[in-house]
Design a protein around this motif. Structure first.
Motif, mmCIF file in Angstrom:
data_model
loop_
_atom_site.group_PDB
_atom_site.id
_atom_site.type_symbol
_atom_site.label_atom_id
_atom_site.label_comp_id
_atom_site.label_asym_id
_atom_site.label_seq_id
_atom_site.Cartn_x
_atom_site.Cartn_y
_atom_site.Cartn_z
ATOM 1 N N THR A 61 0.856 -1.177 0.000
ATOM 2 C CA THR A 61 0.000 0.000 0.000
ATOM 3 C C THR A 61 0.894 1.231 0.000
ATOM 4 O O THR A 61 1.733 1.394 0.885
ATOM 5 C CB THR A 61 -0.928 0.033 1.230
ATOM 6 N N PHE A 62 0.723 2.077 -0.996
ATOM 7 C CA PHE A 62 1.458 3.330 -1.095
ATOM 8 C C PHE A 62 0.557 4.440 -0.563
ATOM 9 O O PHE A 62 -0.522 4.662 -1.093
ATOM 10 C CB PHE A 62 1.855 3.598 -2.545
ATOM 11 N N VAL A 63 0.999 5.118 0.482
ATOM 12 C CA VAL A 63 0.191 6.146 1.138
ATOM 13 C C VAL A 63 0.776 7.523 0.816
ATOM 14 O O VAL A 63 1.942 7.794 1.089
ATOM 15 C CB VAL A 63 0.162 5.937 2.664
ATOM 16 N N PHE A 64 -0.055 8.368 0.243
ATOM 17 C CA PHE A 64 0.331 9.736 -0.089
ATOM 18 C C PHE A 64 -0.323 10.686 0.906
ATOM 19 O O PHE A 64 -1.428 10.421 1.391
ATOM 20 C CB PHE A 64 -0.112 10.085 -1.510
ATOM 21 N N GLN A 65 0.321 11.814 1.196
ATOM 22 C CA GLN A 65 -0.243 12.789 2.126
ATOM 23 C C GLN A 65 -1.549 13.374 1.590
ATOM 24 O O GLN A 65 -2.489 13.580 2.331
ATOM 25 C CB GLN A 65 0.753 13.914 2.400
ATOM 26 N N LYS A 66 -1.585 13.647 0.297
ATOM 27 C CA LYS A 66 -2.777 14.210 -0.326
ATOM 28 C C LYS A 66 -3.112 13.418 -1.586
ATOM 29 O O LYS A 66 -2.234 12.921 -2.272
ATOM 30 C CB LYS A 66 -2.551 15.673 -0.713
ATOM 31 N N LYS A 67 -4.388 13.348 -1.886
ATOM 32 C CA LYS A 67 -4.828 12.654 -3.087
ATOM 33 C C LYS A 67 -4.174 13.255 -4.320
ATOM 34 O O LYS A 67 -3.767 12.537 -5.235
ATOM 35 C CB LYS A 67 -6.350 12.738 -3.201
ATOM 36 N N SER A 68 -4.028 14.579 -4.341
ATOM 37 C CA SER A 68 -3.446 15.249 -5.509
ATOM 38 C C SER A 68 -1.994 14.853 -5.748
ATOM 39 O O SER A 68 -1.511 14.912 -6.875
ATOM 40 C CB SER A 68 -3.543 16.771 -5.355
ATOM 41 N N HIS A 69 -1.269 14.436 -4.711
ATOM 42 C CA HIS A 69 0.111 14.006 -4.900
ATOM 43 C C HIS A 69 0.178 12.761 -5.776
ATOM 44 O O HIS A 69 1.137 12.575 -6.519
ATOM 45 C CB HIS A 69 0.784 13.708 -3.558
ATOM 46 N N TYR A 70 -0.843 11.933 -5.682
ATOM 47 C CA TYR A 70 -0.895 10.744 -6.540
ATOM 48 C C TYR A 70 -1.539 11.058 -7.885
ATOM 49 O O TYR A 70 -1.006 10.717 -8.922
ATOM 50 C CB TYR A 70 -1.656 9.610 -5.854
ATOM 51 N N THR A 71 -2.691 11.721 -7.858
ATOM 52 C CA THR A 71 -3.425 11.938 -9.104
ATOM 53 C C THR A 71 -2.688 12.869 -10.053
ATOM 54 O O THR A 71 -2.916 12.820 -11.266
ATOM 55 C CB THR A 71 -4.844 12.481 -8.841
ATOM 56 N N SER A 72 -1.789 13.706 -9.554
ATOM 57 C CA SER A 72 -1.043 14.600 -10.440
ATOM 58 C C SER A 72 0.163 13.915 -11.088
ATOM 59 O O SER A 72 0.783 14.469 -11.986
ATOM 60 C CB SER A 72 -0.588 15.855 -9.689
ATOM 61 N N LEU A 73 0.491 12.697 -10.642
ATOM 62 C CA LEU A 73 1.541 11.935 -11.316
ATOM 63 C C LEU A 73 1.006 11.462 -12.660
ATOM 64 O O LEU A 73 -0.172 11.141 -12.792
ATOM 65 C CB LEU A 73 1.947 10.718 -10.469
ATOM 66 N N SER A 74 1.852 11.395 -13.650
ATOM 67 C CA SER A 74 1.430 10.982 -14.989
ATOM 68 C C SER A 74 0.815 9.586 -14.959
ATOM 69 O O SER A 74 1.339 8.676 -14.334
ATOM 70 C CB SER A 74 2.617 10.987 -15.935
ATOM 71 N N ALA A 75 -0.304 9.416 -15.647
ATOM 72 C CA ALA A 75 -0.949 8.099 -15.735
ATOM 73 C C ALA A 75 -0.858 7.538 -17.140
ATOM 74 O O ALA A 75 -1.358 6.460 -17.406
ATOM 75 C CB ALA A 75 -2.415 8.213 -15.321
ATOM 76 N N THR A 76 -0.222 8.251 -18.034
ATOM 77 C CA THR A 76 -0.234 7.845 -19.433
ATOM 78 C C THR A 76 1.087 7.288 -19.939
ATOM 79 O O THR A 76 1.109 6.531 -20.891
ATOM 80 C CB THR A 76 -0.628 9.035 -20.327
ATOM 81 N N SER A 77 2.171 7.633 -19.333
ATOM 82 C CA SER A 77 3.476 7.196 -19.820
ATOM 83 C C SER A 77 3.890 5.886 -19.159
ATOM 84 O O SER A 77 3.784 5.725 -17.951
ATOM 85 C CB SER A 77 4.514 8.273 -19.510
ATOM 86 N N THR A 78 4.373 4.955 -19.951
ATOM 87 C CA THR A 78 4.828 3.679 -19.385
ATOM 88 C C THR A 78 6.031 3.876 -18.474
ATOM 89 O O THR A 78 6.387 2.976 -17.725
ATOM 90 C CB THR A 78 5.191 2.674 -20.488
ATOM 91 N N SER A 79 6.641 5.042 -18.514
ATOM 92 C CA SER A 79 7.767 5.328 -17.626
ATOM 93 C C SER A 79 7.312 5.990 -16.322
ATOM 94 O O SER A 79 8.131 6.410 -15.528
ATOM 95 C CB SER A 79 8.791 6.224 -18.336
ATOM 96 N N SER A 80 6.000 6.064 -16.078
ATOM 97 C CA SER A 80 5.514 6.709 -14.864
ATOM 98 C C SER A 80 5.101 5.688 -13.803
ATOM 99 O O SER A 80 4.644 4.588 -14.102
ATOM 100 C CB SER A 80 4.331 7.634 -15.170
#
Length: 127
Positions: free
Chosen positions: A86-105
């Protein structure tokens, strides 16, 4: 600022990592690769976290990784071979703002790649 070198000695004995606010970067590749006794990482006191290629790859018993106060920079291969964590982020935006489209993300790795058996959680919903 504390930088952790590319390879940590005594890997097989390392069970937990608790960070200080001075830790910012795990440098190089393979720093904690194959730390099979490692079960949890708490970087919640870190202001900035940067994880390079295979930093925690094949840490097969890793079940929880808590990120710090700002959005981390994570190489997609940082957790290769890690399942059931389980990866826990302080804020939802810290995860959702990471790229979801690049295979290198990292987010692509979690949602579409080999990391699909892992889960993501956050402390705060607000962005």
């Amino acid at each position: 600022m504390i930088l952790i070198p590319a390879i940590v000695a005594q890997k097989e004995q390392l069970e937990e990592i608790l960070s200080s606010d001075a830790l910012t970067t795990i440098t190089g590749s393979y720093a904690f690769e194959n730390c099979t006794a490692l079960t949890s990482l708490d970087f919640s006191n870190c202001k900035v976290v940067t994880l390079y290629t295979r930093a925690f790859a094949d840490c097969i018993n890793l079940t929880r990784f808590r990120f710090g106060q700002s959005k981390p920079s994570i190489n997609a291969a940082a957790f290769t071979g890690v399942t059931g964590c389980t990866f826990v982020f302080q804020k939802k935006s810290h995860y959702t703002s990471l790229s979801a489209t690049s295979t290198s993300s990292f987010r692509y790795w979690i949602e579409k790649g080999e990391g699909m058996s892992n889960t993501v959680d956050w402390i705060e919903e607000d962005v």
